[in-house]
Design an enzyme around this catalytic site. Structure first.
Site, PDB file in Angstrom:
ATOM      1  N   LYS A 148       6.040 -30.697 -19.602  1.00  0.00           N
ATOM      2  CA  LYS A 148       5.269 -30.671 -18.105  1.00  0.00           C
ATOM      3  C   LYS A 148       5.663 -30.988 -17.105  1.00  0.00           C
ATOM      4  CE  LYS A 148       0.758 -31.165 -16.561  1.00  0.00           C
ATOM      5  NZ  LYS A 148      -0.109 -32.171 -17.057  1.00  0.00           N
ATOM      6  N   ILE A 149       5.697 -30.715 -16.106  1.00  0.00           N
ATOM      7  CA  ILE A 149       6.398 -31.072 -14.900  1.00  0.00           C
ATOM      8  C   ILE A 149       5.487 -30.886 -13.659  1.00  0.00           C
ATOM      9  CG2 ILE A 149       8.626 -30.600 -15.476  1.00  0.00           C
ATOM     10  CD1 ILE A 149       8.763 -28.407 -13.647  1.00  0.00           C
ATOM     11  N   SER A 150       5.843 -31.240 -12.294  1.00  0.00           N
ATOM     12  CA  SER A 150       5.037 -30.839 -11.084  1.00  0.00           C
ATOM     13  C   SER A 150       5.400 -29.474 -10.637  1.00  0.00           C
ATOM     14  CB  SER A 150       5.430 -31.762 -10.168  1.00  0.00           C
ATOM     15  OG  SER A 150       5.193 -33.037 -10.538  1.00  0.00           O
ATOM     16  N   THR A 195       3.885 -32.659  -6.812  1.00  0.00           N
ATOM     17  CA  THR A 195       3.034 -31.980  -6.192  1.00  0.00           C
ATOM     18  C   THR A 195       2.353 -33.044  -5.340  1.00  0.00           C
ATOM     19  OG1 THR A 195       2.649 -30.346  -7.966  1.00  0.00           O
ATOM     20  CG2 THR A 195       0.905 -30.328  -6.161  1.00  0.00           C
ATOM     21  N   ALA A 196       1.793 -34.252  -5.856  1.00  0.00           N
ATOM     22  CA  ALA A 196       1.129 -35.082  -4.876  1.00  0.00           C
ATOM     23  C   ALA A 196       1.949 -35.327  -3.598  1.00  0.00           C
ATOM     24  CB  ALA A 196       0.728 -36.257  -5.724  1.00  0.00           C
ATOM     25  N   HIS A 245      -4.390 -38.971 -10.972  1.00  0.00           N
ATOM     26  CA  HIS A 245      -4.930 -39.296 -12.369  1.00  0.00           C
ATOM     27  C   HIS A 245      -6.235 -39.952 -12.266  1.00  0.00           C
ATOM     28  CE1 HIS A 245      -1.189 -37.477 -13.720  1.00  0.00           C
ATOM     29  NE2 HIS A 245      -0.590 -38.348 -14.070  1.00  0.00           N
TER      30      HIS A 245
END
Length: 278
Positions: free
Chosen positions: A53-55, A107-108, A151
């Site tokens: 799981k990555i951005s 992404t944030a 989150h």
């Protein structure tokens, strides 16, 4: 098969059945629980597990070795990152300040950079990367002037006496009309991606059909999060796009990567390459 994802409730909810041998035909999974800042760099350096799981923002650096799996990730509406401050301030108060972010390839952070270019183009801020668990205490103590959070911080920032300066999810949705692509599942190019996609979808279906069965697993890794906050986290980040990106999800991913490349914030990606799952 080796897999890496975060200990966050949305990931443990989705992958519970796959990790615990409840998906027919799936291999045994050897799990590494890692913050997305670590997996982003593992993938870029081609030294991570077969599945991670990555951005979405990290995709341009990994596509030589990995392929995007169109399920199991985090994409949605009303789930964007927040910029938090201590007290009431305006956008201009970010100029020349110290701002903590959870990853330089998340992404944030990419959304934040796009927003800054539009709203505070001459900000001159100092960006400091730190674990997302440390950001709210750092803003509260004055170690930094503002923090970009993700989150469950959406539900808990008031506990630190902090204020929301901007919801980047609201800004993105108003600016583009698309949901926010946050976290992506990728697999090495020698992995049978279609088969993996079936296993992930089966794992998520099992989670929906047996909602209480994963509770102990989720809370084991929930990092002192309350059960109520964990459930809010799952409800926010697990949705129809977790099962399949679909046309709307694909458009959102393309919008983010194409716009960021046009702004010079990401390497250019050939859109067709994103969807060449084998």
């Amino acid at each position: 098969m080796k897999i890496a994802f975060s200990p966050c409730p949305n990931d443990t909810f989705i992958f519970h059945a796959l990790v615990h041998g409840k998906v027919d035909g799936a291999p045994k999974m050897e799990v590494t629980y890692a913050d997305i800042d670590k997996t982003n760099h593992w993938a870029a350096e081609n030294r991570g597990p077969e599945v991670m799981k990555i951005s979405y923002a990290a995709l341009p650096w990994v596509l030589d070795n990995y392929q995007l799996i169109p399920c199991g990730g985090a994409l949605g509406r009303g789930c964007g990152p927040l910029v938090l401050i201590n007290g009431e301030k305006s956008f201009d108060d970010l100029k020349g300040k110290r701002i903590a972010v959870p990853s330089d390839r998340s992404t944030a952070y990419l959304l934040f950079r796009l927003w800054l270019r539009q709203q505070v183009p001459d900000h001159g801020s100092e960006i400091i990367v730190m674990s997302f668990d440390d950001i709210m205490p750092a803003v509260q103590s004055g170690e930094v002037d503002a923090g970009l959070v993700i989150h469950e911080a959406r539900f808990t920032y008031q506990n630190y006496g902090l204020s929301k300066l901007v919801d980047l999810g609201d800004w993105w949705e108003q600016d583009t009309g698309t949901p926010i692509p946050l976290g992506a599942i990728i697999a090495r190019k020698d992995v049978d991606a279609k088969q993996l996609e079936e296993w992930i979808k089966a794992s998520l279906s099992y989670a929906y059909e047996n909602p209480s069965e994963s509770n102990d697993y989720i809370m084991e890794y929930a990092q002192e999060m309350s059960a109520d906050v964990a459930r809010q986290h799952i409800d926010l980040y697990v949705n129809e796009f977790s099962m399949d990106l679909g046309d709307t999800g694909r458009k959102a991913v393309e919008s983010l990567l194409v716009r960021a490349a046009a702004e010079g914030l990401l390497p250019k990606v050939e859109v067709e390459e994103l969807w060449s799952v084998k």
